[in-house]
Scaffold this active site. Structure first.
Site, PDB file in Angstrom:
ATOM      1  N   ASN A   7     -29.059  36.728   9.506  1.00 58.23           N
ATOM      2  CA  ASN A   7     -28.499  37.683  10.239  1.00 58.23           C
ATOM      3  C   ASN A   7     -29.509  39.474  10.037  1.00 58.23           C
ATOM      4  O   ASN A   7     -29.919  39.370   8.851  1.00 58.23           O
ATOM      5  CB  ASN A   7     -27.234  38.115   9.638  1.00 58.23           C
ATOM      6  CG  ASN A   7     -26.574  39.068  10.026  1.00 58.23           C
ATOM      7  OD1 ASN A   7     -27.086  40.198  10.267  1.00 58.23           O
ATOM      8  ND2 ASN A   7     -24.818  39.122  10.357  1.00 58.23           N
ATOM      9  N   ASP A   9     -28.883  41.943  11.277  1.00 60.33           N
ATOM     10  CA  ASP A   9     -28.260  43.354  10.794  1.00 60.33           C
ATOM     11  C   ASP A   9     -28.812  43.469  10.267  1.00 60.33           C
ATOM     12  O   ASP A   9     -28.789  45.425  10.220  1.00 60.33           O
ATOM     13  CB  ASP A   9     -26.636  42.997  11.104  1.00 60.33           C
ATOM     14  CG  ASP A   9     -26.014  42.566  12.301  1.00 60.33           C
ATOM     15  OD1 ASP A   9     -26.699  42.389  13.477  1.00 60.33           O
ATOM     16  OD2 ASP A   9     -25.623  41.211  11.843  1.00 60.33           O
ATOM     17  N   HIS A  10     -28.570  43.880   8.757  1.00 57.29           N
ATOM     18  CA  HIS A  10     -28.755  44.091   8.055  1.00 57.29           C
ATOM     19  C   HIS A  10     -30.676  45.506   8.193  1.00 57.29           C
ATOM     20  O   HIS A  10     -30.618  46.051   7.097  1.00 57.29           O
ATOM     21  CB  HIS A  10     -29.211  43.307   6.179  1.00 57.29           C
ATOM     22  CG  HIS A  10     -28.448  43.112   5.894  1.00 57.29           C
ATOM     23  ND1 HIS A  10     -27.101  43.500   5.987  1.00 57.29           N
ATOM     24  CD2 HIS A  10     -27.520  41.409   6.747  1.00 57.29           C
ATOM     25  CE1 HIS A  10     -26.046  42.354   5.616  1.00 57.29           C
ATOM     26  NE2 HIS A  10     -26.473  41.246   6.098  1.00 57.29           N
ATOM     27  N   ARG A  18     -30.876  56.580   8.753  1.00 59.91           N
ATOM     28  CA  ARG A  18     -32.261  57.416   9.014  1.00 59.91           C
ATOM     29  C   ARG A  18     -32.831  57.519  10.676  1.00 59.91           C
ATOM     30  O   ARG A  18     -33.425  58.809  10.474  1.00 59.91           O
ATOM     31  CB  ARG A  18     -33.465  57.458   8.254  1.00 59.91           C
ATOM     32  CG  ARG A  18     -34.043  57.296   6.402  1.00 59.91           C
ATOM     33  CD  ARG A  18     -33.641  58.628   6.403  1.00 59.91           C
ATOM     34  NE  ARG A  18     -33.957  58.939   5.025  1.00 59.91           N
ATOM     35  CZ  ARG A  18     -35.063  59.200   4.961  1.00 59.91           C
ATOM     36  NH1 ARG A  18     -36.391  59.113   5.349  1.00 59.91           N
ATOM     37  NH2 ARG A  18     -35.358  59.615   2.910  1.00 59.91           N
ATOM     38  N   HIS A  43     -24.851  41.182  14.846  1.00 53.94           N
ATOM     39  CA  HIS A  43     -23.630  41.277  15.883  1.00 53.94           C
ATOM     40  C   HIS A  43     -23.375  43.001  16.271  1.00 53.94           C
ATOM     41  O   HIS A  43     -24.088  43.993  15.674  1.00 53.94           O
ATOM     42  CB  HIS A  43     -23.197  41.533  14.014  1.00 53.94           C
ATOM     43  CG  HIS A  43     -21.508  42.502  14.190  1.00 53.94           C
ATOM     44  ND1 HIS A  43     -20.187  41.833  13.116  1.00 53.94           N
ATOM     45  CD2 HIS A  43     -20.713  42.288  14.556  1.00 53.94           C
ATOM     46  CE1 HIS A  43     -19.691  41.925  13.246  1.00 53.94           C
ATOM     47  NE2 HIS A  43     -19.320  42.246  15.003  1.00 53.94           N
ATOM     48  N   ARG A  45     -21.847  45.441  16.672  1.00 46.92           N
ATOM     49  CA  ARG A  45     -19.923  45.983  16.389  1.00 46.92           C
ATOM     50  C   ARG A  45     -20.140  46.995  17.033  1.00 46.92           C
ATOM     51  O   ARG A  45     -20.262  47.852  17.954  1.00 46.92           O
ATOM     52  CB  ARG A  45     -20.320  46.538  14.311  1.00 46.92           C
ATOM     53  CG  ARG A  45     -20.742  45.850  13.825  1.00 46.92           C
ATOM     54  CD  ARG A  45     -20.347  46.723  12.299  1.00 46.92           C
ATOM     55  NE  ARG A  45     -18.945  46.898  12.369  1.00 46.92           N
ATOM     56  CZ  ARG A  45     -18.562  46.346  11.487  1.00 46.92           C
ATOM     57  NH1 ARG A  45     -18.905  44.718  10.983  1.00 46.92           N
ATOM     58  NH2 ARG A  45     -17.178  46.621  11.029  1.00 46.92           N
ATOM     59  N   ARG A  49     -23.135  50.361  14.704  1.00 46.35           N
ATOM     60  CA  ARG A  49     -23.390  51.178  12.825  1.00 46.35           C
ATOM     61  C   ARG A  49     -25.219  50.790  12.934  1.00 46.35           C
ATOM     62  O   ARG A  49     -25.287  50.886  11.739  1.00 46.35           O
ATOM     63  CB  ARG A  49     -22.541  50.798  12.034  1.00 46.35           C
ATOM     64  CG  ARG A  49     -21.943  49.449  11.749  1.00 46.35           C
ATOM     65  CD  ARG A  49     -21.623  49.481   9.998  1.00 46.35           C
ATOM     66  NE  ARG A  49     -19.980  49.475  10.140  1.00 46.35           N
ATOM     67  CZ  ARG A  49     -19.058  49.524   9.868  1.00 46.35           C
ATOM     68  NH1 ARG A  49     -19.620  48.495   9.083  1.00 46.35           N
ATOM     69  NH2 ARG A  49     -18.344  49.359   9.944  1.00 46.35           N
ATOM     70  N   GLU A  70     -21.955  38.106  17.261  1.00 46.70           N
ATOM     71  CA  GLU A  70     -21.024  37.810  16.872  1.00 46.70           C
ATOM     72  C   GLU A  70     -20.636  38.716  17.441  1.00 46.70           C
ATOM     73  O   GLU A  70     -21.157  40.079  17.802  1.00 46.70           O
ATOM     74  CB  GLU A  70     -21.466  38.389  14.951  1.00 46.70           C
ATOM     75  CG  GLU A  70     -22.211  36.959  14.157  1.00 46.70           C
ATOM     76  CD  GLU A  70     -22.740  37.717  12.548  1.00 46.70           C
ATOM     77  OE1 GLU A  70     -21.753  38.743  12.508  1.00 46.70           O
ATOM     78  OE2 GLU A  70     -22.415  37.334  11.798  1.00 46.70           O
ATOM     79  N   THR A 101     -17.721  41.936   7.456  1.00 49.07           N
ATOM     80  CA  THR A 101     -16.678  41.615   7.770  1.00 49.07           C
ATOM     81  C   THR A 101     -15.909  40.604   7.359  1.00 49.07           C
ATOM     82  O   THR A 101     -15.970  40.400   6.534  1.00 49.07           O
ATOM     83  CB  THR A 101     -17.389  40.365   9.574  1.00 49.07           C
ATOM     84  OG1 THR A 101     -17.907  40.389   9.708  1.00 49.07           O
ATOM     85  CG2 THR A 101     -16.143  40.010   9.836  1.00 49.07           C
ATOM     86  N   GLU A 151     -16.559  29.451  12.838  1.00 47.15           N
ATOM     87  CA  GLU A 151     -17.509  29.386  11.652  1.00 47.15           C
ATOM     88  C   GLU A 151     -16.475  29.783  10.256  1.00 47.15           C
ATOM     89  O   GLU A 151     -16.177  30.268   9.835  1.00 47.15           O
ATOM     90  CB  GLU A 151     -18.532  30.663  11.837  1.00 47.15           C
ATOM     91  CG  GLU A 151     -19.243  31.183  10.807  1.00 47.15           C
ATOM     92  CD  GLU A 151     -20.580  31.726  10.808  1.00 47.15           C
ATOM     93  OE1 GLU A 151     -20.844  32.060  12.110  1.00 47.15           O
ATOM     94  OE2 GLU A 151     -20.383  32.717   9.979  1.00 47.15           O
ATOM     95  N   HIS A 190     -21.539  34.072   5.258  1.00 45.81           N
ATOM     96  CA  HIS A 190     -20.658  35.102   5.009  1.00 45.81           C
ATOM     97  C   HIS A 190     -20.692  34.899   3.269  1.00 45.81           C
ATOM     98  O   HIS A 190     -19.958  34.413   2.685  1.00 45.81           O
ATOM     99  CB  HIS A 190     -19.549  35.210   5.605  1.00 45.81           C
ATOM    100  CG  HIS A 190     -19.126  37.665   5.102  1.00 45.81           C
ATOM    101  ND1 HIS A 190     -19.049  38.326   4.222  1.00 45.81           N
ATOM    102  CD2 HIS A 190     -18.827  37.920   6.036  1.00 45.81           C
ATOM    103  CE1 HIS A 190     -19.061  39.543   4.298  1.00 45.81           C
ATOM    104  NE2 HIS A 190     -18.992  39.614   5.631  1.00 45.81           N
ATOM    105  N   HIS A 213     -27.713  39.106   4.619  1.00 47.56           N
ATOM    106  CA  HIS A 213     -27.801  40.202   2.935  1.00 47.56           C
ATOM    107  C   HIS A 213     -28.549  39.496   2.067  1.00 47.56           C
ATOM    108  O   HIS A 213     -29.011  40.276   1.484  1.00 47.56           O
ATOM    109  CB  HIS A 213     -26.423  40.704   2.385  1.00 47.56           C
ATOM    110  CG  HIS A 213     -25.746  40.993   1.873  1.00 47.56           C
ATOM    111  ND1 HIS A 213     -26.247  43.307   2.310  1.00 47.56           N
ATOM    112  CD2 HIS A 213     -25.718  41.575   0.395  1.00 47.56           C
ATOM    113  CE1 HIS A 213     -26.243  43.194   0.869  1.00 47.56           C
ATOM    114  NE2 HIS A 213     -26.105  43.112  -0.310  1.00 47.56           N
TER     115      HIS A 213
HETATM  116  N1  PXP Z   1     -21.505  35.004  10.154  1.00 45.57           N
HETATM  117  C1  PXP Z   1     -20.912  35.772  10.618  1.00 45.57           C
HETATM  118  C2  PXP Z   1     -19.397  36.063  11.020  1.00 45.57           C
HETATM  119  C3  PXP Z   1     -20.728  37.317   9.365  1.00 45.57           C
HETATM  120  O1  PXP Z   1     -19.775  38.460   9.983  1.00 45.57           O
HETATM  121  C4  PXP Z   1     -21.892  37.936   9.039  1.00 45.57           C
HETATM  122  C5  PXP Z   1     -21.947  39.313   8.440  1.00 45.57           C
HETATM  123  O2  PXP Z   1     -21.752  40.047   9.154  1.00 45.57           O
HETATM  124  C6  PXP Z   1     -22.599  36.788   8.203  1.00 45.57           C
HETATM  125  C7  PXP Z   1     -22.227  35.369   9.014  1.00 45.57           C
HETATM  126  C8  PXP Z   1     -23.336  37.222   7.497  1.00 45.57           C
HETATM  127  O3  PXP Z   1     -22.818  37.556   6.264  1.00 45.57           O
HETATM  128  P1  PXP Z   1     -23.764  37.937   5.148  1.00 45.57           P
HETATM  129  O4  PXP Z   1     -24.518  38.609   5.377  1.00 45.57           O
HETATM  130  O5  PXP Z   1     -23.043  37.953   3.934  1.00 45.57           O
HETATM  131  O6  PXP Z   1     -24.888  36.459   4.582  1.00 45.57           O
END
Ligand code: PXP
Length: 236
Positions: A7, A9-10, A18, A43, A45, A49, A70, A101, A151, A190, A213
């Site tokens: 993932n 997103d981070h 910024r 994801h 959102r 964000r 997602e 989430t 999931e 997650h 993450h």
């Molecule tokens: N799966 C889903 C459905 C999620 O919403 C997330 C967080 O965006 C993740 C996996 C990944 O979670 P993490 O960033 O805590 O590894």
């Protein structure tokens, strides 16, 4: 061995902090693939964000593995997702105030909306996964609604320690065994990190783990030494 969906997103969250044009989540996705990731998860959102539409389009066009989007149960995001054409969508609950989430999707409350949305995605040959709490009842309803996959939300397991974690693992394993017996694709994610992932990865029938993450956090320390050295070289 389950597949690993990373993932990214981070990475976009750092960029959006910024409003710069770096770090680029596409660049991160390509590095993840080169390192062996089996898929990329993003994801989009409702509050945008982190990941933006343009990231989704660029990642869709450029990755060679599969794309898992997602998304919340929202008509605006559904319309976008149908156009984007990810390989998989994972329907998640979304709450504006949450940091991430927080719980599984309430499949009972959203039954009819889910049924409609699942059929829209199936018409486009997009697989649908439902992000649920580890619960046999929720898994059974997911199957009834024709979801392809579930999931399992591993957040409670990841946060728990000792006996409480063991109990969470039992709950996950019980739901996992039920899901596999019903022919559902079994994914989880997650809060999974370098310490708590192995027992989840070893669950029979586990198809894919989505992790973000902890991997992005680890990468800071895997790369910080080089980042400082490269900046020092410029200070001449
Ligand atoms: N799966 C889903 C459905 C999620 O919403 C997330 C967080 O965006 C993740 C996996 C990944 O979670 P993490 O960033 O805590 O590894």
């Amino acid at each position: 061995m389950p597949a690993l969906g990373v993932n990214v997103d981070h990475v976009a969250a750092i960029r959006q902090a910024r409003f710069t044009n770096y770090p680029d989540p596409l660049k991160a996705a390509l590095i993840c693939e080169k390192a062996g990731a089996d898929g990329i998860t993003i994801h989009l959102r409702e509050d945008r964000r982190h990941i933006q539409e343009k990231d989704c389009v660029l990642i869709r066009k450029n990755i060679k593995t599969k794309l898992n989007l997602e998304m919340a149960l929202s008509s605006e995001i559904t319309a976008f997702a149908l156009k984007l054409g990810p390989d998989d969508v994972c329907i998640v609950p979304e709450n504006r105030k949450e940091l991430t989430t927080e719980g599984g999707l309430d499949v009972f409350k959203n039954k009819s909306r889910l049924k409609k949305i699942i059929s829209l995605f199936h018409k486009k040959r997009i697989r649908v996964s439902l992000f649920i709490e580890p619960s046999v009842k929720a898994a059974a309803l997911s199957k009834e609604l024709f979801a392809d996959a579930i999931e399992l939300h591993t957040g409670a397991y990841a946060r728990a320690y000792g006996y409480a974690r063991k109990k969470e693992l039992i709950r996950i394993k019980k739901t996992a065994a039920f899901a596999v017996s019903k022919g559902l694709i079994l994914n989880a994610g997650h809060g999974l990190d370098y310490e708590n992932t192995p027992p989840i990865a070893r669950i029979k029938g586990m198809n894919e783990l989505n992790i973000g993450h902890s991997i992005i956090a680890y990468s800071i320390f895997a790369g910080l030494d080089q980042a400082v050295r490269d900046m020092k070289k410029l200070l001449v």
